[in-house]
Each structure stands twice: as structure tokens, then as C-alpha cells.
Design a protein around this motif. Sequence first.
Motif, PDB file in Angstrom:
ATOM      1  N   VAL A  73       0.842  -1.195   0.000  1.00 19.34           N
ATOM      2  CA  VAL A  73       0.000   0.000   0.000  1.00 19.34           C
ATOM      3  C   VAL A  73       0.880   1.249   0.000  1.00 19.34           C
ATOM      4  O   VAL A  73       2.062   1.193   0.345  1.00 19.34           O
ATOM      5  CB  VAL A  73      -0.922   0.032   1.249  1.00 19.34           C
ATOM      6  CG1 VAL A  73      -1.883  -1.142   1.238  1.00 19.34           C
ATOM      7  CG2 VAL A  73      -0.108   0.060   2.536  1.00 19.34           C
ATOM      8  N   ASN A  74       0.303   2.358  -0.388  1.00 11.84           N
ATOM      9  CA  ASN A  74       0.963   3.651  -0.232  1.00 11.84           C
ATOM     10  C   ASN A  74       0.796   4.098   1.214  1.00 11.84           C
ATOM     11  O   ASN A  74      -0.314   4.061   1.761  1.00 11.84           O
ATOM     12  CB  ASN A  74       0.352   4.689  -1.180  1.00 11.84           C
ATOM     13  CG  ASN A  74       0.644   4.385  -2.624  1.00 11.84           C
ATOM     14  OD1 ASN A  74       1.725   3.925  -2.975  1.00 11.84           O
ATOM     15  ND2 ASN A  74      -0.343   4.631  -3.490  1.00 11.84           N
ATOM     16  N   LEU A  75       1.856   4.526   1.817  1.00 10.27           N
ATOM     17  CA  LEU A  75       1.840   4.849   3.245  1.00 10.27           C
ATOM     18  C   LEU A  75       1.275   6.250   3.474  1.00 10.27           C
ATOM     19  O   LEU A  75       1.989   7.203   3.768  1.00 10.27           O
ATOM     20  CB  LEU A  75       3.244   4.707   3.826  1.00 10.27           C
ATOM     21  CG  LEU A  75       3.775   3.271   3.847  1.00 10.27           C
ATOM     22  CD1 LEU A  75       5.225   3.249   4.317  1.00 10.27           C
ATOM     23  CD2 LEU A  75       2.915   2.384   4.735  1.00 10.27           C
ATOM     24  N   THR A  76      -0.019   6.343   3.367  1.00  3.61           N
ATOM     25  CA  THR A  76      -0.710   7.604   3.609  1.00  3.61           C
ATOM     26  C   THR A  76      -1.007   7.749   5.100  1.00  3.61           C
ATOM     27  O   THR A  76      -0.723   6.874   5.909  1.00  3.61           O
ATOM     28  CB  THR A  76      -2.031   7.625   2.818  1.00  3.61           C
ATOM     29  OG1 THR A  76      -2.848   6.533   3.282  1.00  3.61           O
ATOM     30  CG2 THR A  76      -1.770   7.446   1.324  1.00  3.61           C
ATOM     31  N   ASP A  77      -1.626   8.898   5.452  1.00  3.83           N
ATOM     32  CA  ASP A  77      -1.980   9.125   6.855  1.00  3.83           C
ATOM     33  C   ASP A  77      -2.944   8.073   7.376  1.00  3.83           C
ATOM     34  O   ASP A  77      -3.014   7.834   8.583  1.00  3.83           O
ATOM     35  CB  ASP A  77      -2.624  10.515   7.018  1.00  3.83           C
ATOM     36  CG  ASP A  77      -1.613  11.634   6.818  1.00  3.83           C
ATOM     37  OD1 ASP A  77      -0.408  11.332   6.787  1.00  3.83           O
ATOM     38  OD2 ASP A  77      -2.034  12.806   6.684  1.00  3.83           O
ATOM     39  N   GLU A  78      -3.698   7.465   6.485  1.00  6.39           N
ATOM     40  CA  GLU A  78      -4.613   6.399   6.891  1.00  6.39           C
ATOM     41  C   GLU A  78      -3.881   5.301   7.656  1.00  6.39           C
ATOM     42  O   GLU A  78      -4.438   4.661   8.548  1.00  6.39           O
ATOM     43  CB  GLU A  78      -5.285   5.814   5.648  1.00  6.39           C
ATOM     44  CG  GLU A  78      -6.184   4.611   5.934  1.00  6.39           C
ATOM     45  CD  GLU A  78      -6.676   3.950   4.666  1.00  6.39           C
ATOM     46  OE1 GLU A  78      -7.394   2.938   4.782  1.00  6.39           O
ATOM     47  OE2 GLU A  78      -6.333   4.429   3.567  1.00  6.39           O
ATOM     48  N   TYR A  79      -2.614   5.086   7.313  1.00  4.92           N
ATOM     49  CA  TYR A  79      -1.823   4.045   7.959  1.00  4.92           C
ATOM     50  C   TYR A  79      -0.857   4.590   9.003  1.00  4.92           C
ATOM     51  O   TYR A  79      -0.574   3.929  10.001  1.00  4.92           O
ATOM     52  CB  TYR A  79      -1.027   3.261   6.908  1.00  4.92           C
ATOM     53  CG  TYR A  79      -1.896   2.563   5.895  1.00  4.92           C
ATOM     54  CD1 TYR A  79      -2.552   1.384   6.224  1.00  4.92           C
ATOM     55  CD2 TYR A  79      -2.064   3.081   4.614  1.00  4.92           C
ATOM     56  CE1 TYR A  79      -3.357   0.730   5.285  1.00  4.92           C
ATOM     57  CE2 TYR A  79      -2.859   2.448   3.678  1.00  4.92           C
ATOM     58  CZ  TYR A  79      -3.500   1.262   4.020  1.00  4.92           C
ATOM     59  OH  TYR A  79      -4.299   0.634   3.106  1.00  4.92           O
ATOM     60  N   LEU A  80      -0.349   5.796   8.793  1.00  5.71           N
ATOM     61  CA  LEU A  80       0.746   6.296   9.621  1.00  5.71           C
ATOM     62  C   LEU A  80       0.299   7.216  10.755  1.00  5.71           C
ATOM     63  O   LEU A  80       1.106   7.533  11.630  1.00  5.71           O
ATOM     64  CB  LEU A  80       1.769   7.038   8.749  1.00  5.71           C
ATOM     65  CG  LEU A  80       2.451   6.194   7.669  1.00  5.71           C
ATOM     66  CD1 LEU A  80       3.486   7.038   6.937  1.00  5.71           C
ATOM     67  CD2 LEU A  80       3.096   4.947   8.256  1.00  5.71           C
ATOM     68  N   ASP A  81      -0.954   7.639  10.754  1.00  6.23           N
ATOM     69  CA  ASP A  81      -1.421   8.553  11.802  1.00  6.23           C
ATOM     70  C   ASP A  81      -2.342   7.870  12.806  1.00  6.23           C
ATOM     71  O   ASP A  81      -3.232   8.490  13.373  1.00  6.23           O
ATOM     72  CB  ASP A  81      -2.149   9.754  11.174  1.00  6.23           C
ATOM     73  CG  ASP A  81      -1.171  10.792  10.659  1.00  6.23           C
ATOM     74  OD1 ASP A  81       0.043  10.621  10.891  1.00  6.23           O
ATOM     75  OD2 ASP A  81      -1.611  11.763  10.022  1.00  6.23           O
ATOM     76  N   GLY A 114       4.361  -1.399   3.386  1.00  2.00           N
ATOM     77  CA  GLY A 114       4.694  -0.250   2.568  1.00  2.00           C
ATOM     78  C   GLY A 114       5.400  -0.656   1.290  1.00  2.00           C
ATOM     79  O   GLY A 114       5.727  -1.831   1.079  1.00  2.00           O
ATOM     80  N   GLU A 142       7.146   2.187   7.659  1.00  2.00           N
ATOM     81  CA  GLU A 142       5.968   2.273   8.517  1.00  2.00           C
ATOM     82  C   GLU A 142       6.320   2.029   9.984  1.00  2.00           C
ATOM     83  O   GLU A 142       5.833   2.750  10.881  1.00  2.00           O
ATOM     84  CB  GLU A 142       4.890   1.273   8.065  1.00  2.00           C
ATOM     85  CG  GLU A 142       5.343  -0.150   7.918  1.00  2.00           C
ATOM     86  CD  GLU A 142       5.793  -0.505   6.509  1.00  2.00           C
ATOM     87  OE1 GLU A 142       5.610  -1.654   6.112  1.00  2.00           O
ATOM     88  OE2 GLU A 142       6.351   0.386   5.820  1.00  2.00           O
ATOM     89  N   SER A 171       8.402   4.989  11.320  1.00  3.37           N
ATOM     90  CA  SER A 171       7.596   6.193  11.486  1.00  3.37           C
ATOM     91  C   SER A 171       6.970   6.220  12.877  1.00  3.37           C
ATOM     92  O   SER A 171       6.919   7.271  13.524  1.00  3.37           O
ATOM     93  CB  SER A 171       6.499   6.235  10.416  1.00  3.37           C
ATOM     94  OG  SER A 171       5.620   7.312  10.639  1.00  3.37           O
TER      95      SER A 171
END
Length: 409
Positions: A228-236, A317, A372, A375
Motif C-alpha cells: 500500500v501507499n503509506l498515507t496518513d490512513e496508515y501512519l497517523d 509499505g 511504517e 515512522s
Amino acid sequence: MKTNLKLSVIFIGIAFAFSFASCERIKFDPEENPIGGSRTILQDYETDGGDFVFLKSLIGMEVTAYNEYLTTNGYEECEYNNNLSAKYTDTRVDSISKYLFVHFGYDDRVPNVEMKLESSDIDTLSAIFKKWLLEILQSSSYPLLVRESYSMKIGNNGYQYVDTPEQILEALESVDPSSDNISFSFSANDSQAYKYSLHLSYGQWNPSVCMQIINERVNNPLPEVPTVNLTDEYLDKDILIAKVDYMTFEYGGFYSMNVTNKQNEGNEIPFLADYMSPHDFGYIKFYYHDTDNLLMDGSIIWAGCGALNFPDTFVKGGNVDTYVPEYTMKYSLSFPRDRISYIDVDGHYVQDVDESDNDLGYIWQTLSGQEEFMSYYEQTSKKVAVFLYQPSVGVGDPYDAYYLVFVER
């Protein structure tokens, strides 16, 4: 406490310390003969590339092909009352009884092979044990080992464990052949999912030396993990739960989630545990602080295989080959001994980890390269928590086990 951290069937010691970037291995001068020139039995016993390399070449072979391969290489099938295995004898030697077993079960490819030599002479058994061990040490497989164990038992004394192959070879050289109940063993697995074992027994029924190689992943590889692309959906999110394979330390992806009633104080994730010991069926559940925040729910079955009910989806990621986290730039990727720890089935951080346990270092080596994970790690002062989830116990399969790693952002 420590027994909760190790697989019940192969909890083997690890013989090297936290030096992961350049793991030095014992090197033997090929001109030397560590076995000893007086044991001429070896002159009739050599195979091209050694028995270890030959035996390993059978792993992953289609079950329709190994018979022709073995007969071409001087083996002859024996009568054997087992429809899930085959037995062969080496026709090229007549002074020793040497057998090769292929265990294929119901699989398409050979996952399990062993070679066995039977003799009433301790010198012969010792020579072959040394020869096979040296073949392993000199092979390309040896630098890939992630766990090693060397043990011996003489007489009625308990098992003794040593740290290096030289020690086990020296002990074998000096063993009194008049002793009863002699046993020498080596076991290991490598980062490609192979398990190796070497065992000598003497003074008991059927004195022998046996070498076995197993890789069950040739028929059941690890599942593919979606990228997946590591957007805020995953990192926040508040918590990241990573998965690391027990056998190979291969990355199995991550799951991220939020929690309620987040606790900011302290340097440990506030686990609440619910554990039922698997006398037949058991389970392990971890919560964050209270039962409103389920972090993990996995069943555990005695002599069977449980399953991870939550989380049940993992992703990873993208390409991390060029990833250099900010933490790395500041502190390098040296193993943070005080920032990562096991937790037990009660959710308590384990402080007294055996110094020979190298798994935490390999887990860190795997995860520190994942954007990920780093982060989250870079944004916390709380210890990373590592739990060894064993869906099966008793006669459990180490190929089913994996580490779940919790990091709170």
C-alpha cells in the motif's frame, strides 16, 4: 517466564551475539583434515559436494522425480513399510550401513529428508558426525543460520550445551568409547526456512548417526502481503502491529489502529491480557489498557493449529530499499537494547532475557528497514513489545509461529 517465549519443540540456543552486519563464521583450511587421517572409513564415504549438499538438493524436488535422481546417484530403493516415505541404501559403500529416507507425505514436493548411518563402532559414528558437521560449517548455508544449538550427553548425566562447533568436536574427540548412553547433537534453522539436525547416539539400541533437513515452506510458502501507499490512513494511528516470521524473520506486514483512553505516561505500552492455557483449546488476547481496545486475539490449540482472529489483515509499505529514516541519520541502526523487549502471556515486559537469545536483534534488523515501523518508532518513548504467537503447541509446528510486534506512536 522464558518458556513462554520459545517454541515448545525447537527452543534452541543461539551461539552468537548481536553482530548482525558482519556475522563471522568459522573457517577451516581445506588442506587440513580435522577428522583425523586414521579413520580411513571416510575414503569410501565421500559424495560429490558432500552428503549435506547432496541431501539438501532433494528438498523441493517434485515427488515424481526423486527416485530417478537417487538411483542415478548410486542409491537403491529398499523395502519399506511406509506409504508416505521411501527408504534407500547407498550401493557404493559396503563397509557401513548407510540409508537415505525421503519423507513426502501428501505433498507435491519433497519437504523432509534424512540420512542415517548405523554402526556398532563409536569411531565410525564419531567420524561421520564430524564429517557431516564440517560439511555444514563449510557450506553456503552456514552463514544464513539464525539459530544454533550444540549439546552432548555422556552416561547418566544431563545434557550439556556448548557455544561453538569447535567445542562439540573437541568433546567428541575425547569421549570414552566404553561409556554408556553417548549422545551428541547439532540443530539449527536458517533464514531460508530450512531446519537442520545432526544426532549421534551410541550405547543404546540401534547406535547410529543421523542428519535431517526439513523445509515445509516448499509446499506452503508464506502468503503474499499486499503493498500500500503509506498515507496518513496508515501512519497517523495510535498503534502499529507488525508481523515477523519465526523461522526466517521475514517481514509479514503491519496493521495500524487507534485506541481510546490513550495513556501517555510511562515507558511501556499498557497491556491488559486474557490468557487461557491450551490444555486442549486455549487463547491469548491483548488489550490496550482496557477491554474496549482489543489489540490481538489468537486461538491456541494443543497438537493442532489455532488462528489469529484479530488483526486478520496485514499490509506493507512500498519499496524500502532506499528508505533512510530520520532516526537512522541521528542514531544509526544499532540495536536499541533498552527500547525493545518481549512481553509474556500476562502482558508484562520481560526484563531477564537470556543473553544468548538473538531473536530480538533479528526482529529489529527486519523492522528497522520498514518505513511504517520506523515512522511509529521515531515518535515514541515507549518500549516496543514483542510477543511470540504459537498457534499450535505440544507437537506444534515452528513454521506456524510468528512474532507480533507492538509499537505505540
